[in-house]
Design a protein around this motif. Structure first.
Motif, PDB file in Angstrom:
ATOM      1  N   TRP A 168      34.232  36.252  39.807  1.00 36.75           N
ATOM      2  CA  TRP A 168      35.142  35.048  40.107  1.00 36.75           C
ATOM      3  C   TRP A 168      36.773  35.344  41.018  1.00 36.75           C
ATOM      4  N   PHE A 169      37.030  35.638  39.561  1.00 35.30           N
ATOM      5  CA  PHE A 169      38.666  36.324  39.777  1.00 35.30           C
ATOM      6  C   PHE A 169      39.120  37.442  40.875  1.00 35.30           C
ATOM      7  N   GLU A 170      38.340  38.084  40.959  1.00 36.56           N
ATOM      8  CA  GLU A 170      38.649  39.337  41.487  1.00 36.56           C
ATOM      9  C   GLU A 170      38.354  38.642  43.419  1.00 36.56           C
ATOM     10  N   ARG A 171      36.717  38.171  43.312  1.00 36.50           N
ATOM     11  CA  ARG A 171      36.357  37.625  44.679  1.00 36.50           C
ATOM     12  C   ARG A 171      38.043  36.497  45.186  1.00 36.50           C
ATOM     13  N   LYS A 172      37.916  35.469  44.203  1.00 29.83           N
ATOM     14  CA  LYS A 172      38.926  33.749  44.579  1.00 29.83           C
ATOM     15  C   LYS A 172      40.683  35.678  45.272  1.00 29.83           C
ATOM     16  N   VAL A 173      41.003  35.616  44.470  1.00 27.64           N
ATOM     17  CA  VAL A 173      42.375  36.782  44.420  1.00 27.64           C
ATOM     18  C   VAL A 173      42.043  37.728  46.224  1.00 27.64           C
ATOM     19  N   HIS A 187      42.354  35.428  48.397  1.00 27.75           N
ATOM     20  CA  HIS A 187      43.418  34.780  49.352  1.00 27.75           C
ATOM     21  C   HIS A 187      44.351  35.872  49.330  1.00 27.75           C
ATOM     22  N   ILE A 188      44.453  37.079  49.426  1.00 29.18           N
ATOM     23  CA  ILE A 188      45.113  37.942  49.986  1.00 29.18           C
ATOM     24  C   ILE A 188      44.915  38.274  51.936  1.00 29.18           C
ATOM     25  N   GLN A 189      43.559  37.894  51.285  1.00 32.71           N
ATOM     26  CA  GLN A 189      43.101  37.967  52.701  1.00 32.71           C
ATOM     27  C   GLN A 189      42.340  37.037  53.753  1.00 32.71           C
ATOM     28  N   SER A 190      43.208  36.013  53.410  1.00 31.37           N
ATOM     29  CA  SER A 190      43.461  34.799  53.838  1.00 31.37           C
ATOM     30  C   SER A 190      42.526  33.946  54.348  1.00 31.37           C
ATOM     31  N   ARG A 191      41.359  33.655  52.705  1.00 33.01           N
ATOM     32  CA  ARG A 191      39.840  33.244  52.260  1.00 33.01           C
ATOM     33  C   ARG A 191      39.798  32.695  51.969  1.00 33.01           C
ATOM     34  N   TRP A 192      38.957  31.676  51.359  1.00 35.72           N
ATOM     35  CA  TRP A 192      38.577  30.882  50.159  1.00 35.72           C
ATOM     36  C   TRP A 192      38.351  31.190  48.913  1.00 35.72           C
ATOM     37  N   GLY A 193      37.372  32.498  49.779  1.00 35.30           N
ATOM     38  CA  GLY A 193      35.963  33.123  48.534  1.00 35.30           C
ATOM     39  C   GLY A 193      35.233  32.715  47.780  1.00 35.30           C
ATOM     40  N   PRO A 194      34.486  32.635  46.784  1.00 35.28           N
ATOM     41  CA  PRO A 194      33.415  31.496  46.892  1.00 35.28           C
ATOM     42  C   PRO A 194      34.068  29.624  46.595  1.00 35.28           C
ATOM     43  N   HIS A 195      33.268  29.035  46.781  1.00 34.09           N
ATOM     44  CA  HIS A 195      33.150  28.026  46.972  1.00 34.09           C
ATOM     45  C   HIS A 195      32.715  26.766  46.658  1.00 34.09           C
ATOM     46  N   ARG A 196      31.203  26.993  46.741  1.00 28.71           N
ATOM     47  CA  ARG A 196      30.330  26.457  47.287  1.00 28.71           C
ATOM     48  C   ARG A 196      29.823  25.679  45.682  1.00 28.71           C
ATOM     49  N   VAL A 197      29.947  26.512  44.634  1.00 30.27           N
ATOM     50  CA  VAL A 197      28.786  26.865  43.677  1.00 30.27           C
ATOM     51  C   VAL A 197      29.541  26.800  42.233  1.00 30.27           C
ATOM     52  N   GLN A 213      29.773  29.727  40.289  1.00 23.79           N
ATOM     53  CA  GLN A 213      29.077  31.427  41.095  1.00 23.79           C
ATOM     54  C   GLN A 213      28.376  32.863  40.221  1.00 23.79           C
ATOM     55  N   PRO A 214      29.458  32.906  39.149  1.00 25.53           N
ATOM     56  CA  PRO A 214      29.459  34.065  38.393  1.00 25.53           C
ATOM     57  C   PRO A 214      28.038  33.624  37.678  1.00 25.53           C
ATOM     58  N   LEU A 215      27.805  32.090  37.326  1.00 21.92           N
ATOM     59  CA  LEU A 215      25.748  31.689  36.850  1.00 21.92           C
ATOM     60  C   LEU A 215      25.265  32.277  37.737  1.00 21.92           C
ATOM     61  N   ALA A 216      25.590  32.040  39.249  1.00 22.41           N
ATOM     62  CA  ALA A 216      24.405  31.718  39.925  1.00 22.41           C
ATOM     63  C   ALA A 216      24.260  33.579  40.582  1.00 22.41           C
ATOM     64  N   ASP A 217      25.090  33.927  40.153  1.00 19.56           N
ATOM     65  CA  ASP A 217      24.603  35.464  40.886  1.00 19.56           C
ATOM     66  C   ASP A 217      23.947  35.733  39.811  1.00 19.56           C
ATOM     67  N   GLY A 218      23.831  35.889  38.204  1.00 18.64           N
ATOM     68  CA  GLY A 218      23.273  36.411  37.185  1.00 18.64           C
ATOM     69  C   GLY A 218      22.499  35.458  37.332  1.00 18.64           C
ATOM     70  N   LEU A 219      21.730  34.646  37.668  1.00 18.97           N
ATOM     71  CA  LEU A 219      20.442  34.586  38.072  1.00 18.97           C
ATOM     72  C   LEU A 219      19.746  34.767  38.743  1.00 18.97           C
ATOM     73  N   LEU A 273      45.595  40.448  32.030  1.00 17.66           N
ATOM     74  CA  LEU A 273      44.904  40.164  32.714  1.00 17.66           C
ATOM     75  C   LEU A 273      46.093  40.119  33.845  1.00 17.66           C
ATOM     76  N   THR A 274      47.151  40.337  33.483  1.00 17.79           N
ATOM     77  CA  THR A 274      47.941  41.211  34.526  1.00 17.79           C
ATOM     78  C   THR A 274      47.914  42.648  35.296  1.00 17.79           C
ATOM     79  N   PHE A 275      46.898  43.089  34.359  1.00 19.20           N
ATOM     80  CA  PHE A 275      46.001  44.569  34.922  1.00 19.20           C
ATOM     81  C   PHE A 275      45.278  44.041  35.520  1.00 19.20           C
ATOM     82  N   LEU A 276      44.371  43.491  35.077  1.00 18.35           N
ATOM     83  CA  LEU A 276      43.315  43.180  35.090  1.00 18.35           C
ATOM     84  C   LEU A 276      43.692  42.789  37.177  1.00 18.35           C
ATOM     85  N   PHE A 277      44.454  41.433  37.494  1.00 19.82           N
ATOM     86  CA  PHE A 277      45.638  41.715  38.332  1.00 19.82           C
ATOM     87  C   PHE A 277      45.517  42.344  39.649  1.00 19.82           C
ATOM     88  N   VAL A 278      46.777  43.510  39.092  1.00 21.65           N
ATOM     89  CA  VAL A 278      46.529  45.060  39.445  1.00 21.65           C
ATOM     90  C   VAL A 278      45.579  46.086  40.208  1.00 21.65           C
TER      91      VAL A 278
END
Lengths: 409, 398
Positions: free
Chosen positions: A34-39, A42-52, A59-65, A356-361
């Motif tokens: 979720w974090f990766e998709r959101k970040v 936003h880098i790509q000027s989109r919203w990312g997952p925002h429906r579930v 969203q991760p739960l829905a993906d897992g299912l 978390l900082t490293f994951l962001f990188v």
């Protein structure tokens, strides 16, 4: 029953810890997607997952299912045993490597036992070696998957990753030798404690300063080792469709996916521990005011979540987000009210923030960089990273030797 | 002659079937690759998976109806396709298009070129793993499509350019919209360049990859940015100016390296040149004036006239029931599409339907060079080379 429990207390505690860590790591994995998709969004000027769920939090739960319920076809002509073994191996090894990471210095005292954060025993004096041994085995998951799929794209992906992971394994191991020399131990706890020799130096005492070259080599090699952008050649989707996991579907694919994200977490942990002082605070030990930093971050963040939540579009969001915000704010307040809890939380807080900082990188690189070509990758690994890390080892040894000779006076 | 059948693979090589369903073949291109490890020994493109029979269908439509078919050929350059077909028919009829309509055509076609290059840049970048550039490019393309929607009511299949002029008068507020885009775009191009031009990984992936000598490029009839990157400054807008292109000031960017990096630089420079042309065209388009040629019986009359003049009503009826019939003969016109020289041949036998319509599509002809570009390179370079030829399969197969 009680007697059984007391005699086998260590075993029971370890099993509970394993279960807990598995749960935490898998949840963190899910939310890392979720974090990766959101970040990236936003880098790509989109919203990312925002429906579930509010802000796409479910969203991760829905993906897992979805992964669980998808049809799982086995292609014709695969080597069944190896085909099933590969994802299992990848996942099991990735999860095992987490077990060696220590998450905090001080034990919690429960039921008359000192319970340390982390599964591995305190005096695991082969710590980093064991970790590298396990991650090195991870290449089998990928190579076997590529080979057993009986398909050409996975085969090429498997070949690439075998070569890549083995080559970068060398640079990875060589680049930490400098740190090991400075700490004089393989034990991860000792490595962190060695960085705390001068508590007054704070951030300046960390290994990153003397070992900046080693860190550069280590981080680059680690990104390659985890098959992430810009080294994601084994699964380069624009060339090899999906690389080694092309023929995997459903939960078998999810296992590869989780393995990749878990190794991202492991590598971030390692970077933090080896070079960035692990759970040490970046401030000098005498600045006790900084102990309130977790609260200072948590309370405004919690309030912001509440603010955002009451204005959220959906009713569900208006219920859940303020509740979450209240919980976060409450946690921040608890830390102020109970100094012992606050003192205990310091180490995990810093460790997690650095991870978390490293994951962001990692995610940031994915949003920015193009992909290397296979031969360039090999050249980079063998001709640049490996020599650099060896130079680093030699330099470090000389400095240590020089200090031993003349530094004593 | 290498055909699909001759690719069998020797003892040491492996045959890899790339496409027709593959993320990076830009549509349904199929390439048979004979690999030695990761090195391509032989490559044979296999076409025809998107054959729509557009050229044949044209023979069963009236001259005006063909325009909607041309939209669907090169779907990244529908206005350019409209233009070349209309120019050919106008040449056949000997029609003179009013200046105002010509400038509108130039402006629209240049906007189209920018949008096509943006799609190219985005997809090429995502092929090489730079994911964000793709979305940035599509963000700006969206602005262009909005302008098209303003003008034509359609975003992609506009059919805006018609025989003898353009379909509609420019809508209210078009100047502000185009001006806003022109002021925004240069900084956005800088943004893409910041991410790619100096990026060592990008340079490593594209520099020296897919070289073709100018002689080979000419021998294979390559045109467009691919040829200009080889140092041959051939641009139809300069060589055979059409639609008043002679009145516009712009450069033809060329490079001499003739590799993927040079093609990238040429296309980015072309985006900047096109912006200049759009600016000039916008200033030349007057607020008032005819947008269609005066040609009773060929160009549909205005609504007003139909209600007052009987002849106009008859012409209107005849154009939309029967169509118009040019004299027997043929005409060939070629324009500079974003991909190269796009030619259109129209032959008439004196009936209201064309005898033959043929398009010289740059994608199809440039694609011939693909084996030459990729043989001896690595698989990853195949993707880069397909990207820099900039093929649109709809145009390759027609």
């Amino acid at each position: 029953m009680r007697a059984l429990l007391t005699t086998n207390a260590e075993l029971v505690i370890t099993i509970v810890k394993i279960a807990l860590l598995l749960f935490i790591v898998l949840t963190v994995n899910a939310y890392l997607t979720w974090f990766e998709r959101k970040v990236v969004a936003h880098i790509q000027s989109r919203w990312g997952p925002h429906r579930v769920g509010p802000h796409g939090l479910l969203q991760p739960l829905a993906d897992g299912l979805k992964f669980l319920f998808k049809e799982d076809p086995t292609p014709a002509g695969v080597d069944k045993f190896v085909y099933f073994l590969a994802p299992l191996l990848a996942l099991a090894l990735a999860l095992t490597s987490i077990a060696i990471i220590p998450f905090g210095p001080d034990p919690i005292r429960l039921f008359g036992h000192d319970i340390y954060l982390g599964i591995a025993p305190l005096n695991l004096n082969i710590g980093i070696l064991a970790l590298f041994a396990i991650t090195a085995l991870g290449v089998y998951g990928v190579a076997l998957a590529g080979w057993s799929s009986n398909s050409k794209y996975p085969l090429l992906g498997g070949l690439r990753s075998s070569a890549q992971m083995i080559s970068y394994e060398l640079a990875l191991t060589m680049s930490v030798v400098g740190v090991l020399l400075m700490a004089g131990s393989f034990n991860l706890r000792d490595i962190i404690n060695a960085q705390a020799r001068h508590p007054e130096r704070g951030i300046l005492g960390w290994n990153i300063w003397p070992q900046i070259l080693g860190f550069f080599c280590f981080f680059t090699a680690a990104v390659a080792e985890t098959n992430r952008v810009p080294f994601d050649l084994p699964e380069a989707e624009s060339e090899l469709v999906a690389g080694f996991h092309t023929e995997y579907a459903s939960f078998k694919f999810a296992m590869f996916f989780i393995a990749e994200y878990t190794s991202m977490i492991t590598v971030s942990c390692l970077c933090t521990i080896m070079f960035f002082g692990g759970w040490l605070s970046p401030f000098p030990a005498s600045w006790t005011v900084t102990h309130y930093l977790p609260s200072v971050i948590l309370i405004p963040f919690g309030l912001w979540v509440i603010m955002d939540g009451v204005r959220y579009e959906t009713i569900f969001g208006r219920l859940v987000l303020p509740a979450m915000g209240t919980a976060i704010t409450a946690l921040g307040l608890v830390l102020i009210v109970f100094p012992q809890v606050n003192a205990f939380i310091q180490a995990p807080f810093w460790l997690l923030s650095k991870i978390l900082t490293f994951l962001f990188v990692y995610v940031w690189m994915r949003g920015t960089l193009p992909r290397f070509r296979y031969d360039q990758l090999m050249a980079f690994g063998w001709k640049l990273l490996l020599p650099l890390s060896i130079v680093n080892v030699i330099l470090t040894s000389f400095v240590i030797l020089a200090k031993m000779q003349w530094g004593a006076q | 002659m290498t055909t699909v059948e001759t690719v069998t693979g020797a003892a040491k090589t492996m045959v890899l079937n790339m496409g027709p369903q593959h993320p990076s073949t830009h549509g349904v291109l199929r390439i048979l690759l004979e690999l030695d490890g990761e090195t391509v020994v032989k490559a044979v493109p296999d076409l025809g998976y998107l054959h729509t029979g557009i050229e044949k269908s044209c023979e069963d439509k009236t001259y005006s109806q063909v325009i909607t078919l041309t939209d669907r050929m090169d779907y990244l350059n529908p206005l350019g396709n409209n233009l070349v077909y209309c120019l050919a028919v106008e040449k056949l009829l000997g029609l003179e298009v009013p200046k105002r309509a010509q400038y509108i055509r130039v402006m629209m076609v240049e906007l189209q070129r920018i949008s096509s290059h943006l799609v190219w840049l985005g997809t090429h970048a995502i092929d090489l793993g730079a994911m964000s550039v793709f979305l940035y490019c599509f963000r700006e393309r969206e602005e262009i499509l909005n302008i098209f929607e303003m003008f034509a009511g359609q975003r992609m299949m506009t059919s805006y350019i018609r025989i003898g002029g353009v379909a509609l008068d420019p809508p209210a507020g078009w100047r502000q919209a185009v001006d806003k885009f022109l002021r925004m775009m240069p900084s956005r191009v800088d943004e893409y360049e910041t991410l790619l031009t100096q990026n060592p990984i990008w340079i490593g992936r594209t520099k020296g990859v897919g070289y073709i000598s100018p002689e080979d490029a000419i021998a294979l009839s390559m045109t467009g940015p691919t040829l200009r990157a080889a140092g041959v400054a051939y641009d139809n807008r300069k060589v055979f100016p059409y639609s008043s292109y002679g009145e516009f000031k712009f450069e033809v960017p060329t490079r001499t390296e003739s590799d993927c990096y040079a093609r990238y630089l040429v296309r980015v420079a072309e985006i900047r040149e096109s912006l200049k042309i759009v600016r000039q065209a916008m200033e030349r388009i007057l607020d008032e004036g005819p947008i269609k040629a005066e040609a009773p019986g060929i160009i549909p009359p205005q609504r007003e006239k139909m209600k007052t003049e009987m002849e106009a009503l008859i012409y209107h009826f005849k154009i939309f029931t029967e169509g118009f019939s040019p004299k027997p003969g043929d005409a060939f016109v070629s324009v500079e599409s974003p991909r190269g020289e796009l030619g259109c041949f129209v032959a008439s036998d004196g009936s209201p339907k064309p005898l033959r319509v043929h398009f010289r599509s740059p994608s199809f002809i440039n694609l011939q060079a693909l084996p030459k570009l990729i043989e001896g390179q690595l698989i990853a370079d195949v993707v880069a080379c397909i990207g820099t030829i900039d093929i649109v399969l709809g145009e390759v197969d027609r």
